[in-house]
Each structure stands twice: as C-alpha cells, then as structure tokens.
Design a protein around this motif. Sequence first.
Motif, PDB file in Angstrom:
ATOM      1  N   GLY A 298       6.205 -27.523  42.897  1.00 33.24           N
ATOM      2  CA  GLY A 298       5.607 -27.918  44.167  1.00 33.24           C
ATOM      3  C   GLY A 298       5.681 -29.429  44.409  1.00 33.24           C
ATOM      4  N   ARG A 299       6.304 -30.169  43.477  1.00 31.99           N
ATOM      5  CA  ARG A 299       6.437 -31.632  43.521  1.00 31.99           C
ATOM      6  C   ARG A 299       5.085 -32.318  43.624  1.00 31.99           C
ATOM      7  NH1 ARG A 299      10.657 -30.374  47.186  1.00 31.99           N
ATOM      8  NH2 ARG A 299       9.721 -31.545  48.899  1.00 31.99           N
ATOM      9  N   THR A 300       4.063 -31.695  42.996  1.00 35.83           N
ATOM     10  CA  THR A 300       2.737 -32.317  42.966  1.00 35.83           C
ATOM     11  C   THR A 300       2.362 -32.749  41.544  1.00 35.83           C
ATOM     12  OG1 THR A 300       1.815 -30.077  42.873  1.00 35.83           O
ATOM     13  CG2 THR A 300       1.807 -31.175  45.020  1.00 35.83           C
ATOM     14  N   ALA A 301       3.226 -32.479  40.548  1.00 35.12           N
ATOM     15  CA  ALA A 301       2.992 -33.001  39.198  1.00 35.12           C
ATOM     16  C   ALA A 301       3.215 -34.517  39.238  1.00 35.12           C
ATOM     17  CB  ALA A 301       3.938 -32.347  38.200  1.00 35.12           C
ATOM     18  N   ALA A 302       2.331 -35.267  38.561  1.00 34.22           N
ATOM     19  CA  ALA A 302       2.393 -36.740  38.637  1.00 34.22           C
ATOM     20  C   ALA A 302       3.438 -37.277  37.677  1.00 34.22           C
ATOM     21  CB  ALA A 302       1.024 -37.329  38.320  1.00 34.22           C
ATOM     22  N   MET A 303       4.466 -37.920  38.238  1.00 40.77           N
ATOM     23  CA  MET A 303       5.603 -38.420  37.464  1.00 40.77           C
ATOM     24  C   MET A 303       5.634 -39.945  37.487  1.00 40.77           C
ATOM     25  SD  MET A 303       7.435 -35.756  36.472  1.00 40.77           S
ATOM     26  CE  MET A 303       7.543 -34.012  36.856  1.00 40.77           C
ATOM     27  N   THR A 304       6.209 -40.536  36.443  1.00 35.76           N
ATOM     28  CA  THR A 304       6.372 -41.991  36.454  1.00 35.76           C
ATOM     29  C   THR A 304       7.545 -42.407  37.339  1.00 35.76           C
ATOM     30  OG1 THR A 304       7.696 -41.814  34.451  1.00 35.76           O
ATOM     31  CG2 THR A 304       5.379 -42.367  34.157  1.00 35.76           C
ATOM     32  N   ALA A 305       8.537 -41.545  37.459  1.00 34.00           N
ATOM     33  CA  ALA A 305       9.692 -41.846  38.328  1.00 34.00           C
ATOM     34  C   ALA A 305       9.721 -40.822  39.462  1.00 34.00           C
ATOM     35  CB  ALA A 305      10.987 -41.777  37.521  1.00 34.00           C
ATOM     36  N   PRO A 306      10.228 -41.209  40.625  1.00 34.64           N
ATOM     37  CA  PRO A 306      10.137 -40.307  41.781  1.00 34.64           C
ATOM     38  C   PRO A 306      10.948 -39.024  41.634  1.00 34.64           C
ATOM     39  CG  PRO A 306      11.072 -42.459  42.402  1.00 34.64           C
ATOM     40  CD  PRO A 306      10.829 -42.501  40.943  1.00 34.64           C
ATOM     41  N   TYR A 307      10.521 -37.990  42.345  1.00 32.36           N
ATOM     42  CA  TYR A 307      11.319 -36.782  42.522  1.00 32.36           C
ATOM     43  C   TYR A 307      12.588 -37.154  43.291  1.00 32.36           C
ATOM     44  CZ  TYR A 307       7.248 -34.059  41.059  1.00 32.36           C
ATOM     45  OH  TYR A 307       6.226 -33.530  40.332  1.00 32.36           O
ATOM     46  N   LEU A 308      13.612 -36.334  43.171  1.00 30.78           N
ATOM     47  CA  LEU A 308      14.862 -36.620  43.876  1.00 30.78           C
ATOM     48  C   LEU A 308      14.634 -36.651  45.385  1.00 30.78           C
ATOM     49  CD1 LEU A 308      17.460 -34.502  41.847  1.00 30.78           C
ATOM     50  CD2 LEU A 308      16.696 -36.865  41.492  1.00 30.78           C
ATOM     51  N   GLN A 309      13.645 -35.893  45.848  1.00 28.87           N
ATOM     52  CA  GLN A 309      13.344 -35.867  47.283  1.00 28.87           C
ATOM     53  C   GLN A 309      12.375 -36.988  47.663  1.00 28.87           C
ATOM     54  OE1 GLN A 309      12.990 -33.476  45.050  1.00 28.87           O
ATOM     55  NE2 GLN A 309      13.948 -31.575  45.719  1.00 28.87           N
ATOM     56  N   GLY A 310      11.937 -37.768  46.673  1.00 27.86           N
ATOM     57  CA  GLY A 310      10.978 -38.844  46.932  1.00 27.86           C
ATOM     58  C   GLY A 310       9.583 -38.453  46.514  1.00 27.86           C
ATOM     59  N   GLY A 311       8.706 -39.457  46.364  1.00 29.99           N
ATOM     60  CA  GLY A 311       7.322 -39.202  45.967  1.00 29.99           C
ATOM     61  C   GLY A 311       7.207 -39.058  44.458  1.00 29.99           C
TER      62      GLY A 311
END
Length: 536
Positions: A298-311
């Motif tokens: 869901g791209r809501t896991a907190a990452m140190t580097a952005p998702y490919l789609q941003g954020g």
Amino acid sequence: MAYAELILTGGRIFQGLHEGFAEALAVANGRVVAVGQRDAVRALAGPDTKHIDLAGRLAIPAFNDSHQHLLPLGLTMGQVDLRQEVAPTLNALLQQIRTAAQHTPKGQWIVGRGFDDSALDVGRNPTADELEAAAPHNPVFIVRTCGHVGVANRSALALAGVDASTPDPSGGSLDRDGGQPNGTLREHAMKLVRRKIAPPSDTQLLDAIERAGRYLQKQGFTRVMDACVGMTAGMREIAAYTAAHQTGRLPVRTWMCLAGNPDGIADAAWAQGIRPNTGDSMLRYGAMKVFCDGSAGGRTAAMTAPYLQGGTGMFIFPTEEFHGLLAKYHRQGWQLAIHAIGDAAIESTLVGMEAADTATQPLAGRRHRIEHCEFTNPNQIARMAARGIEPIPQAIFVYEFGEMYLQNLGQDRAFASNPWRAWIDAGLHPATGSDAPVSATDPFRNLHTLVTRRTIKGTVLGADQRISLAEAVHAYTWAGAYSQFAEAASGRLVPGQYADIAVLSRDIFAEDPDALLETQTDLTLLDGKIVFNRRD
Ligand SMILES: [Zn+2]
C-alpha cells in the motif's frame, strides 16, 4: 511406565531441526513419552493402545501460526470474498458485490475483503461510484488484502459524512478525484466509515473464534498468536476468548497479543487486572501490539528512501508518542510486538526499544518482536541479534506481495526483503505465520515460499535468502513456540512435550519443493487426541 495410549509407526517422524527423524512415537497423558526406534517404542503398547499407521506419510510437530488474527479471520470467513482467486477482474469483483446485494436487506452493510488492486485486470482500486452501481441500496465497504486500504461506495461515504470538505485524518488519507473523495481510504481514514458499521455481537465473536480455529486444525495447526486482540470489538474480544475456552470452543492454543494503540485495549485490560504471561496451556496473555507504519504494498510502510512512485510511506504516531508507548508496555512487563515493515519504521522501533533498556528492566530475555520486519538492513539485524529482538515475518508475503515490492521498490530492495538466511545466520529465531486474514494460512504455500522465494508470478525474490526445508519447518514449529515463550512444551516431538502433531499426506523431506504444493494435512492431534481427520 504406564502403557502408551497411542503409538505412531510406519513413516518418518520429524522431531525437530536438531533432533532429526525417528521411526516411531508414543503418547501418554497428552504428552510425547517416547520417540525412537520402532521396536523400542512398540514395547510400550498395551491392550488398549491405539495405533496410527503412517503408511509412508510424515509426522511433524503441529504448525504454529506466529502472527495472525484468529478472530478477524473467523469474522471475514463470513464476509464477501474478493480475493484474487475468486475475483481476478474488476467485473468479477463487482459481480460478487451484486450477488451479495441480492441477499442483503436494503440499508444493511455489505463488507468485503481481500481484493488486490495490483492483481486486478484494471490495476487500480474500484471506485465509490462503481461499488454504488453494484449495490445502490446498501452501504458497501471493501478492504484490500493488506488490511491497510479500503474502498467505500457513495452510500457508505454519505453515512459516514465524508465529502469534499472532509480533511485527511491524522495517520490516514482519502484519495480524491477533482477534490471529491473517490472512495479509497488509507490507514486511519478507514475509521471514518468503519465506525458506522454495526460491530459483531458477542455470539458472532465466539462463533468466529471457533470457525477460524476449526479451519486451522484442518491445516495442521494447534497453536496461534492472535496478533491484535481488541482491534475489532475491544474488551468484548477478551470475553469471547475466555468464553470460548471455558465452553470447549477454543480449537487451538492461543497466545493473545493485545491491541496497544491508544484506541486499543491496553489500559482497559490492565485496569481489569490482566497481566502478561498469565493463563493456561490453551489461552495466554502474552504480548502488546503497537503499530509503527503501514504496508509496503500500500506504499504506507515507512522507508528511508522513497518508493519508485514517490513518497516514503507514513508513521502512525509521532516518534515521541510511539517511543512512550514502547517504554510503558516494556515497563509493565509485556512482550512488545511492534508492527514495523519499512526500514525507517524498524529503525524507530529499535531506537525505542533500545531506549527502554534499563538496568532494572533489561531487554535481554524479553524476546520483543518486530512484526513483519520486512525491510531490515544489516546494521539493524546485528542490533536485533545483540538484544534478542526477534523478527516475526510472514513467509507467504514474498509469494503474495513480492511482485508489488518489485513494482514499488525496485529489484535491490525487493530481493533484500524478508532476509531469512541473513536473520538465521545472525543467530535470530524468525518464526512465520500468515497474518490471516491478510494472507492465506496454507502452511504448505508458506513452506514452499521459504525454500524457493518464488512470487505469485514465479520470480525468485533473492535466491540467496532461501532456507532449507528443515529450517522452514523449524520456523513454523519450534520458533513459533519460542516467540510465545512455549518452547519447553511445544514445537518439537521429544518426550515431555505436548503431543501436538500433524500427519502430512506425503513425506515432504523426501521430495522436491514443488511437492509441497500437492501436500495436505491428513491428521491433526492436540494433546494426543485426534481433532482433525481428513477421512472423517
Ligand atoms: Zn497482523
């Protein structure tokens, strides 16, 4: 020694990772009393001893699902099934809703579960308008397979008072088209609609526990952790579990992990005198759950580097509040079970746990857990090993969500997710589970994923992180017990342990990994009693 009540012979008995195989096993008083060579064990037979002929099949310690949601699983087994197998296209999904609407009185809620936008033919969530057209006379709310994203129809949004003027709540967001909410609600925004759905009754809660527990018995499980007791119906869930146990309707040993977010039941349970590590061999209070982030799909896991789609995803709480909860529950003596998936969330969790480590309340021996723990870096793994903080991943996520990890994070990060080999080599004890109803409880798909790292499309997601089948079964049995402070009594087939046994339809150790997918559980024994027999 008294006579054995039950003796198993005729196939291999997998005792445990370090014990290996035996020819026969004897049970008395619900416990394993002997295991070894056939003739020595058979000597314990008396006139009333029952015999099980394995006929070349394999007996293993019964499975332990170390992170799932038993009660919600039972509830969702009664909801509209929107999983990929059932509804691979948007049309099929909408047909499921249409069919449900035909059987649901006007005005009553229709709740569905398990769709996956990335696997649907349209590659996106359904919209509020599409769901409205399928069920114009009912409020509809459907939840994505990850449990972190939902879609409401127009009627449901209207009941919840959601319109263009509704702001994003903290810890959540509404997807919008031209300013209007389009139905998709992320994380805490789901609550806007959920609080309008009538909660399940006490009877429905108890039925759900029994329904899910029986379903698990059929797959060879005798032990689970319910990873967030109280998330659906508050303290009534504790009452339902207690009632299920007292009336003989709790089919599997359950390690309860309480909902510890501020809207959970931690304080209410504490005020009622509920304390960690109390209960009996069927039902125990164990851990406290706090959510740190969302999901990688869901791209809501907190990452140190952005998702490919941003954020970079989202944190559920401000850091200070999150660390405050960890410190409080650590001091109260709970085993911490922290939902953290992205590397930034895992970092924050580790920093919070390390800060709670004091001379009088050391971390050592507490077996705090990081639930899912999917995107760990080597530094974090070393710190976890040094302090005995265990990863509790779900093997099947690599199969079900691996393709999404590739799309959202690219090959390097996807391949390095769920680093089972690295965890075990660092001395950690990863257990596994399904996170059901998020993913399937099927133990054989879980085992297959651990040894192959294959996704739903067959991509090998980092071959260097495969583990052996014996290590995989160990994760599913002994390590599960370890994660629940139960390894002295469960997880191996050695004298003194509970005779909790699964008899599998074939000897999985004698065949190649794909045979796992053809394997079934034939018999499940709990305390030496047959609680499931496929032939019945
Ligand atoms: Zn979970």
